[in-house]
Design a protein around this motif. Structure first.
Motif, PDB file in Angstrom:
ATOM      1  N   LEU A   1     -39.556  -1.592   3.785  1.00 36.00           N
ATOM      2  CA  LEU A   1     -38.689  -2.386   4.651  1.00 36.00           C
ATOM      3  C   LEU A   1     -38.728  -1.947   6.118  1.00 36.00           C
ATOM      4  CD1 LEU A   1     -35.615  -2.661   2.289  1.00 36.00           C
ATOM      5  CD2 LEU A   1     -37.045  -4.556   3.047  1.00 36.00           C
ATOM      6  N   LEU A   2     -38.911  -0.673   6.357  1.00 33.03           N
ATOM      7  CA  LEU A   2     -38.858  -0.176   7.736  1.00 33.03           C
ATOM      8  C   LEU A   2     -39.813  -0.877   8.701  1.00 33.03           C
ATOM      9  CD1 LEU A   2     -38.213   3.644   7.280  1.00 33.03           C
ATOM     10  CD2 LEU A   2     -36.663   1.914   8.231  1.00 33.03           C
ATOM     11  N   PRO A   3     -41.053  -1.147   8.318  1.00 31.05           N
ATOM     12  CA  PRO A   3     -41.947  -1.837   9.260  1.00 31.05           C
ATOM     13  C   PRO A   3     -41.491  -3.258   9.621  1.00 31.05           C
ATOM     14  CG  PRO A   3     -43.212  -0.818   7.494  1.00 31.05           C
ATOM     15  CD  PRO A   3     -41.767  -0.715   7.121  1.00 31.05           C
ATOM     16  N   LEU A   4     -40.556  -3.807   8.857  1.00 33.06           N
ATOM     17  CA  LEU A   4     -40.058  -5.157   9.104  1.00 33.06           C
ATOM     18  C   LEU A   4     -38.845  -5.175  10.030  1.00 33.06           C
ATOM     19  CD1 LEU A   4     -40.132  -6.391   5.389  1.00 33.06           C
ATOM     20  CD2 LEU A   4     -41.949  -6.581   7.105  1.00 33.06           C
ATOM     21  N   ALA A   5     -38.372  -4.008  10.429  1.00 35.17           N
ATOM     22  CA  ALA A   5     -37.099  -3.900  11.144  1.00 35.17           C
ATOM     23  C   ALA A   5     -37.009  -4.771  12.386  1.00 35.17           C
ATOM     24  CB  ALA A   5     -36.820  -2.443  11.497  1.00 35.17           C
ATOM     25  N   THR A   6     -38.045  -4.822  13.193  1.00 39.42           N
ATOM     26  CA  THR A   6     -37.957  -5.601  14.433  1.00 39.42           C
ATOM     27  C   THR A   6     -37.903  -7.098  14.158  1.00 39.42           C
ATOM     28  OG1 THR A   6     -40.360  -5.543  14.720  1.00 39.42           O
ATOM     29  CG2 THR A   6     -39.089  -3.849  15.847  1.00 39.42           C
ATOM     30  N   LYS A   7     -38.490  -7.528  13.054  1.00 38.17           N
ATOM     31  CA  LYS A   7     -38.442  -8.945  12.693  1.00 38.17           C
ATOM     32  C   LYS A   7     -37.144  -9.303  11.968  1.00 38.17           C
ATOM     33  CE  LYS A   7     -42.686  -8.656  10.799  1.00 38.17           C
ATOM     34  NZ  LYS A   7     -43.769  -9.071   9.911  1.00 38.17           N
ATOM     35  N   ALA A   8     -36.448  -8.297  11.453  1.00 36.15           N
ATOM     36  CA  ALA A   8     -35.306  -8.539  10.573  1.00 36.15           C
ATOM     37  C   ALA A   8     -33.951  -8.212  11.205  1.00 36.15           C
ATOM     38  CB  ALA A   8     -35.493  -7.721   9.292  1.00 36.15           C
ATOM     39  N   VAL A   9     -33.909  -8.067  12.504  1.00 43.19           N
ATOM     40  CA  VAL A   9     -32.658  -7.688  13.177  1.00 43.19           C
ATOM     41  C   VAL A   9     -31.492  -8.586  12.775  1.00 43.19           C
ATOM     42  CG1 VAL A   9     -31.541  -7.499  15.442  1.00 43.19           C
ATOM     43  CG2 VAL A   9     -33.858  -6.642  15.119  1.00 43.19           C
ATOM     44  N   ASP A  10     -31.731  -9.865  12.637  1.00 38.67           N
ATOM     45  CA  ASP A  10     -30.682 -10.815  12.275  1.00 38.67           C
ATOM     46  C   ASP A  10     -30.916 -11.458  10.910  1.00 38.67           C
ATOM     47  OD1 ASP A  10     -29.196 -10.476  14.664  1.00 38.67           O
ATOM     48  OD2 ASP A  10     -30.582 -11.806  15.714  1.00 38.67           O
TER      49      ASP A  10
ATOM     50  N   TRP B   1     -30.865  -6.594   5.618  1.00 37.45           N
ATOM     51  CA  TRP B   1     -29.758  -5.636   5.726  1.00 37.45           C
ATOM     52  C   TRP B   1     -29.113  -5.359   4.375  1.00 37.45           C
ATOM     53  CZ3 TRP B   1     -29.081  -2.550   9.668  1.00 37.45           C
ATOM     54  CH2 TRP B   1     -29.628  -2.906  10.901  1.00 37.45           C
ATOM     55  N   ALA B   2     -28.978  -6.380   3.552  1.00 33.75           N
ATOM     56  CA  ALA B   2     -28.376  -6.194   2.233  1.00 33.75           C
ATOM     57  C   ALA B   2     -29.231  -5.286   1.355  1.00 33.75           C
ATOM     58  CB  ALA B   2     -28.158  -7.549   1.566  1.00 33.75           C
ATOM     59  N   VAL B   3     -30.530  -5.508   1.354  1.00 31.33           N
ATOM     60  CA  VAL B   3     -31.418  -4.659   0.553  1.00 31.33           C
ATOM     61  C   VAL B   3     -31.452  -3.244   1.129  1.00 31.33           C
ATOM     62  CG1 VAL B   3     -33.776  -4.327  -0.283  1.00 31.33           C
ATOM     63  CG2 VAL B   3     -32.768  -6.608  -0.287  1.00 31.33           C
ATOM     64  N   MET B   4     -31.511  -3.124   2.445  1.00 41.66           N
ATOM     65  CA  MET B   4     -31.482  -1.786   3.054  1.00 41.66           C
ATOM     66  C   MET B   4     -30.198  -1.048   2.680  1.00 41.66           C
ATOM     67  SD  MET B   4     -34.147  -0.748   4.735  1.00 41.66           S
ATOM     68  CE  MET B   4     -33.802   0.289   6.156  1.00 41.66           C
ATOM     69  N   ALA B   5     -29.077  -1.754   2.713  1.00 49.09           N
ATOM     70  CA  ALA B   5     -27.802  -1.126   2.349  1.00 49.09           C
ATOM     71  C   ALA B   5     -27.846  -0.614   0.914  1.00 49.09           C
ATOM     72  CB  ALA B   5     -26.669  -2.135   2.515  1.00 49.09           C
ATOM     73  N   SER B   6     -28.305  -1.452   0.019  1.00 49.29           N
ATOM     74  CA  SER B   6     -28.376  -1.059  -1.387  1.00 49.29           C
ATOM     75  C   SER B   6     -29.314   0.122  -1.605  1.00 49.29           C
ATOM     76  CB  SER B   6     -28.838  -2.262  -2.222  1.00 49.29           C
ATOM     77  OG  SER B   6     -28.966  -1.898  -3.568  1.00 49.29           O
TER      78      SER B   6
ATOM     79  N   ARG C   1     -23.121   1.156   7.349  1.00 48.37           N
ATOM     80  CA  ARG C   1     -23.463   0.351   8.530  1.00 48.37           C
ATOM     81  C   ARG C   1     -24.281  -0.880   8.139  1.00 48.37           C
ATOM     82  NH1 ARG C   1     -24.471   5.518  10.323  1.00 48.37           N
ATOM     83  NH2 ARG C   1     -26.728   5.209  10.349  1.00 48.37           N
ATOM     84  N   ALA C   2     -25.203  -0.695   7.209  1.00 48.06           N
ATOM     85  CA  ALA C   2     -26.046  -1.816   6.778  1.00 48.06           C
ATOM     86  C   ALA C   2     -25.227  -2.857   6.010  1.00 48.06           C
ATOM     87  CB  ALA C   2     -27.220  -1.302   5.941  1.00 48.06           C
TER      88      ALA C   2
ATOM     89  N   GLY D   1     -17.905 -11.256   0.759  1.00 49.08           N
ATOM     90  CA  GLY D   1     -16.977 -10.494  -0.073  1.00 49.08           C
ATOM     91  C   GLY D   1     -17.688  -9.496  -0.969  1.00 49.08           C
ATOM     92  N   TYR D   2     -18.793  -9.924  -1.568  1.00 43.45           N
ATOM     93  CA  TYR D   2     -19.569  -9.019  -2.426  1.00 43.45           C
ATOM     94  C   TYR D   2     -20.085  -7.824  -1.628  1.00 43.45           C
ATOM     95  CZ  TYR D   2     -23.392  -7.033  -5.023  1.00 43.45           C
ATOM     96  OH  TYR D   2     -24.237  -6.127  -5.635  1.00 43.45           O
ATOM     97  N   LEU D   3     -20.659  -8.091  -0.459  1.00 45.46           N
ATOM     98  CA  LEU D   3     -21.217  -7.005   0.356  1.00 45.46           C
ATOM     99  C   LEU D   3     -20.125  -6.025   0.790  1.00 45.46           C
ATOM    100  CD1 LEU D   3     -23.667  -9.167   2.431  1.00 45.46           C
ATOM    101  CD2 LEU D   3     -24.314  -7.424   0.750  1.00 45.46           C
ATOM    102  N   LEU D   4     -18.978  -6.542   1.165  1.00 50.98           N
ATOM    103  CA  LEU D   4     -17.885  -5.656   1.578  1.00 50.98           C
ATOM    104  C   LEU D   4     -17.318  -4.875   0.399  1.00 50.98           C
ATOM    105  CD1 LEU D   4     -16.127  -7.931   4.208  1.00 50.98           C
ATOM    106  CD2 LEU D   4     -17.607  -5.933   4.625  1.00 50.98           C
TER     107      LEU D   4
END
Length: 85
Positions: free
Chosen positions: A26-35, A40-45, A58-59, A74-77
């Motif tokens: 996922l890290l190489p995709l960071a600049t394309k995935a800012v929004d 973000w959900a997968v990174m958080a998990s 934060r994620a 609601g699920y993410l929170l």
């Protein structure tokens, strides 16, 4: 592959090689995935699974903020709150 396909591949990769491998994908995709909420959900998990609670929190916050529907938000929170227990 589309950004969505790459994020889905990383999530699947976690099931085979573990969450650290998914983060590496996922890290190489960071600049394309800012929004991009799914990134973000997968990174958080994945960070939650590796024990990196500060990043996971934060994620989850970012993924929730980018969510366009209340059930997903609601699920993410709720997942974020579980990190504190």
């Amino acid at each position: 592959p589309t950004l969505g396909a790459q994020v889905a591949r990383a999530a699947a990769l976690a099931e085979v090689r573990g969450p650290a491998a998914a983060v590496d994908a996922l890290l190489p995709l960071a600049t394309k995935a800012v929004d991009y909420q799914p990134w973000w959900a997968v990174m958080a998990s994945m960070h939650a699974r590796t024990g990196d609670k500060p990043f996971a929190e934060r994620a989850y916050d970012r993924a929730a903020a980018l969510s366009t529907d209340q059930p997903t938000r609601g699920y993410l929170l709720s997942e974020r709150r579980l990190l504190s227990t």
